[in-house]
Design an enzyme around this catalytic site. Structure first.
Site, PDB file in Angstrom:
ATOM      1  CB  CYS A 114      -0.940   0.011   1.192  1.00 28.79           C
ATOM      2  SG  CYS A 114      -2.135  -1.347   1.185  1.00 28.79           S
ATOM      3  CG  HIS A 250      -3.161   3.684   1.842  1.00 29.68           C
ATOM      4  ND1 HIS A 250      -3.669   3.157   0.680  1.00 29.68           N
ATOM      5  CD2 HIS A 250      -3.151   2.682   2.764  1.00 29.68           C
ATOM      6  CE1 HIS A 250      -3.952   1.879   0.879  1.00 29.68           C
ATOM      7  NE2 HIS A 250      -3.647   1.569   2.127  1.00 29.68           N
ATOM      8  CG  ASN A 280      -6.516  -0.637   1.173  1.00 29.98           C
ATOM      9  OD1 ASN A 280      -5.832  -0.214   0.252  1.00 29.98           O
ATOM     10  ND2 ASN A 280      -5.986  -1.087   2.303  1.00 29.98           N
TER      11      ASN A 280
END
Length: 323
Positions: A114, A250, A280
């Site tokens: 990520c 993020h 996500n």
């Protein structure tokens, strides 16, 4: 001549297929209320059968090129941040280069889960200010749905697929006013691998594997490490965190984002959030959120934007940029 890196354009792409919380609750023991309360996610996009990470990346890259008013042949560096490559090799970046018809510039992948887009952005900036390359495509692209255990409600409810891209250009430090990437910051602590990982791989099991996560422990690490990275990158740029115009995090979990905002005394209306409709998307989440902020007119040329991310590794980082 002293060089700096400026953003010329951005692009985003999401697969057509949408998976809502209600639909997901028919596949796993969960509910819309349970997911929203813990994550803020309402729905996510899922790549169709045969739709590859490179396909998503190519669409986002072309949109970024169009936004920048440039052609693929103007690009001499492509970096793709992804955890879900098309193939073990060659790199997804090489495949994207071919699909775009970009010619024989440098192309490679970055794997920091990520945090991948922060790592890729920082890497591209270093190549550009060295004078080695002139223009770069930095892409975050994931088909994360392919590595999920759809019986594990602790992970499968969180993730979605998508891609986002930036076109970056090296320019004279004296040009473009204050625009450009001001600083970046990257860290990893490999001792925390078991908090978030995939239980398969080429040299270990010979399988793709599935995402495994100790959610509570990741959450506790996230707010502290993300906040520290944001402060560090602003200190490097000699800019107080409170001077930023926009915070583009993020998109991991709404509660993590709120925790960082509170810890650093930011305002909720400074946050660009896409988590409700996208979930996500790992390395794609930052450019997707940034593009959303540009598209709806919130982020404007000259605004000071702070990015952050944390992912498996554990990796984390931040970057500060004047749009």
């Amino acid at each position: 001549m002293s060089l700096k890196t400026v953003l010329r354009g951005c692009g985003a792409f999401l697969p057509d297929q949408v998976l809502t919380n209600e639909e997901l609750s028919k596949r796993v023991d969960t509910s819309d209320e349970w997911i929203r309360e813990r994550t803020g996610i309402r729905e996510r996009h899922i790549a169709s059968e045969g739709e590859l990470t490179s396909d998503l990346a190519t669409h986002a890259a072309q949109a970024a090129l169009d936004n920048a008013g440039l052609k693929a042949s103007d690009i001499d560096l492509i970096i793709v941040a992804t955890t879900t490559p098309d193939l073990t090799f060659p790199s997804t970046a090489a495949i994207v280069q071919a699909k775009l018809g970009a010619g024989a510039g440098a192309a490679f992948d970055v794997q920091a889960v990520c945090s991948g887009f922060i790592y890729a952005l920082s890497t591209a900036e270093k190549f550009l200010i060295s004078g080695q390359h002139k223009r770069a495509l930095v892409i975050g692209a994931e088909t994360f749905s392919r590595i999920l255990d759809w019986e594990d409600r602790g992970t499968c409810v969180l993730f979605g697929d998508g891609a986002g891209a930036f076109v970056l250009e090296a320019v004279d430090e004296a040009d473009e006013g204050e625009r450009g990437i001001k600083a970046s910051y990257m860290r990893c602590d490999g001792r925390l691998v078991d908090l978030l990982y995939v239980d398969g791989g080429v040299s270990s099991t010979g399988t793709i594997g599935h995402v495994r996560m100790q959610g509570n422990k990741v959450f506790r690490e996230a707010v502290t490490r993300i906040s520290q990275a944001m402060v560090a990158v602003c200190e490097e740029a000699k800019t107080p965190v409170t001077d930023i115009d926009w915070f583009v995090p993020h998109q991991a979990n709404e509660r993590i984002i709120h925790g960082v905002v509170k810890k650093l005394n930011l305002r909720s209306d400074q946050v660009i959030s896409t988590i409700a409709g996208q979930g996500n998307t790992s390395a794609a989440s930052i450019p997707l959120a940034y593009c959303a902020g540009v598209a709806d007119g919130r982020i404007k040329t000259g605004d000071l934007v702070l990015f952050e991310a944390m992912g498996g590794g554990l990796t984390w980082g931040a970057a500060l940029m004047r749009a």
